[in-house]
Design an enzyme around this catalytic site. Structure first.
Site, short mmCIF file in Angstrom:
data_model
loop_
_atom_site.label_atom_id
_atom_site.label_comp_id
_atom_site.label_asym_id
_atom_site.label_seq_id
_atom_site.Cartn_x
_atom_site.Cartn_y
_atom_site.Cartn_z
N ASP A 124 0.81 -1.19 -0.05
CA ASP A 124 0.01 -0.05 0.02
C ASP A 124 0.85 1.11 -0.04
O ASP A 124 0.28 2.45 0.06
CB ASP A 124 -0.93 -0.07 1.21
CG ASP A 124 -0.33 -0.25 2.27
OD1 ASP A 124 1.04 -0.18 2.56
OD2 ASP A 124 -1.12 -0.32 3.37
N SER A 125 2.36 1.11 0.05
CA SER A 125 3.21 2.06 -0.08
C SER A 125 3.14 2.90 -1.48
O SER A 125 3.44 4.27 -1.63
CB SER A 125 4.41 1.69 -0.10
OG SER A 125 4.72 0.38 -0.98
N ASP A 160 -0.76 -6.47 0.07
CA ASP A 160 -1.06 -5.78 1.30
C ASP A 160 -2.45 -5.65 1.48
O ASP A 160 -3.28 -5.39 0.54
CB ASP A 160 -0.54 -4.46 1.25
CG ASP A 160 0.53 -4.13 2.14
OD1 ASP A 160 0.88 -4.94 3.04
OD2 ASP A 160 1.31 -3.12 2.09
N LYS A 200 -0.83 -9.62 3.20
CA LYS A 200 -0.05 -9.08 4.25
C LYS A 200 -1.02 -8.23 5.11
O LYS A 200 -1.53 -7.45 4.80
CB LYS A 200 1.20 -8.17 4.00
CG LYS A 200 1.90 -7.86 5.21
CD LYS A 200 3.31 -7.43 4.64
CE LYS A 200 3.12 -5.91 3.86
NZ LYS A 200 2.77 -5.00 5.02
N GLU A 224 -0.77 -5.86 8.94
CA GLU A 224 -0.12 -5.41 10.06
C GLU A 224 -0.52 -5.65 11.33
O GLU A 224 -1.84 -5.50 11.52
CB GLU A 224 -0.11 -3.90 9.70
CG GLU A 224 0.33 -3.58 8.49
CD GLU A 224 0.79 -2.01 8.34
OE1 GLU A 224 0.22 -1.12 9.30
OE2 GLU A 224 1.12 -1.27 7.30
N GLU A 246 9.53 -4.18 10.53
CA GLU A 246 9.90 -2.71 9.98
C GLU A 246 10.20 -2.04 11.26
O GLU A 246 9.82 -1.78 12.09
CB GLU A 246 8.64 -1.97 9.41
CG GLU A 246 8.93 -0.65 8.66
CD GLU A 246 7.78 -0.20 7.75
OE1 GLU A 246 7.99 0.84 7.36
OE2 GLU A 246 6.89 -1.10 7.33
#
Length: 263
Positions: A44-45, A83, A112, A114, A181
């Site tokens: 999502d970057s 993501d 993925k 978080e 991260e």
């Protein structure tokens, strides 16, 4: 041509060799990275690097599915990670519904998510229902607003203990690997040693089980900000700007197209 990795082969790299992961968002770059990358993260970057937003939070599931399909069209031999964007896994039921969409509407190999121990029940719910999950602990970009910025993790003993608990909980819940991260290198090393699944670092030192970087950062294409952990392997922005400036100059002077480029 390299053989595409599977969840089993990814797990087997633990203690053998580091995994190479890089982000990609389209077929063009995914194809260029395919020969070198074990895993490609459709992060999502993209919301920051390519949409010009200040954080990742407004990325949508539709966007992620679109870009995952594009990446899969370009990368035939890399394991592709999608993501799950902010808000798409607020509950385990919502997470499953949206992860099913990812699997049904794209060839993504996994999703993925978080979060650490607080997301373990959700990770288990997904894996129990046939969804492969890559975890993500440490600095969590989707929590940037609630935390008041991007803050390095593992600076205190309390944080280290919490991160170790996060990693173990995610592993026990069924994740086959995880990203860590923005975490102190010594803490990231300890975490990698405490679990039996690969721990892929970004801003977490080299003594983990692999590395991931945002490709526009490491190729020097994103000029606004360079995190401390990013090594620029080329000055892509200058190369692109110089090439386009030369093109503009040749168009203006009618040097291009010459006879060589004319039918």
């Amino acid at each position: 041509m390299q053989k595409k990795m599977t969840i089993s082969s990814i797990k087997k790299t633990k203690g053998v060799r580091p995994l190479v992961m890089i982000t990609a968002y389209d077929a063009l770059f995914a194809k260029l990275f395919d020969a070198s990358a074990d895993m490609i993260l459709v992060g999502d970057s993209l919301n920051m690097s390519f949409a010009g937003k200040s954080d990742t939070l407004s990325a949508t599931l539709d966007q992620m599915i679109y870009h995952t399909n594009a990446v899969c069209n370009g990368a035939k031999n890399s394991f592709v990670v999608c993501d799950m964007p902010f808000g798409t896994y607020a509950t385990k039921e919502k997470a499953l519904e949206n992860a099913i969409r990812v699997f049904q509407e794209s060839p993504a190999d996994c999703v993925k998510i978080e979060g650490g121990a607080n997301k373990a029940e959700m990770v288990k719910y997904l894996t129990d229902n046939g969804i492969a999950v890559c975890g993500h602990i440490g600095l969590l970009p989707q929590s940037v607003r609630s935390e008041g910025g991007y803050k390095v993790k593992g600076k205190t003993e309390e944080e280290k203990i919490s991160l170790l608990a996060d990693a173990k909980a995610i592993e026990e819940a069924g994740a086959f690997c995880m990203v860590i991260e923005g975490t102190k290198a010594d803490v990231a090393k300890e975490i990698a040693e405490a679990v039996s699944i690969p721990v892929i670092g970004i801003g977490a030192g080299h003594e983990v089980d692999g590395q991931v970087l945002v490709f526009s950062d490491m190729l020097g294409l994103f000029e606004e900000f360079t995190p401390k952990f990013v090594k620029k392997y080329m000055d892509g922005a200058t190369l692109v700007k110089d090439a386009v400036a030369q093109y503009a100059k040749e168009v203006d002077s009618r040097v291009f197209p010459s006879e060589e480029y004319t039918y």
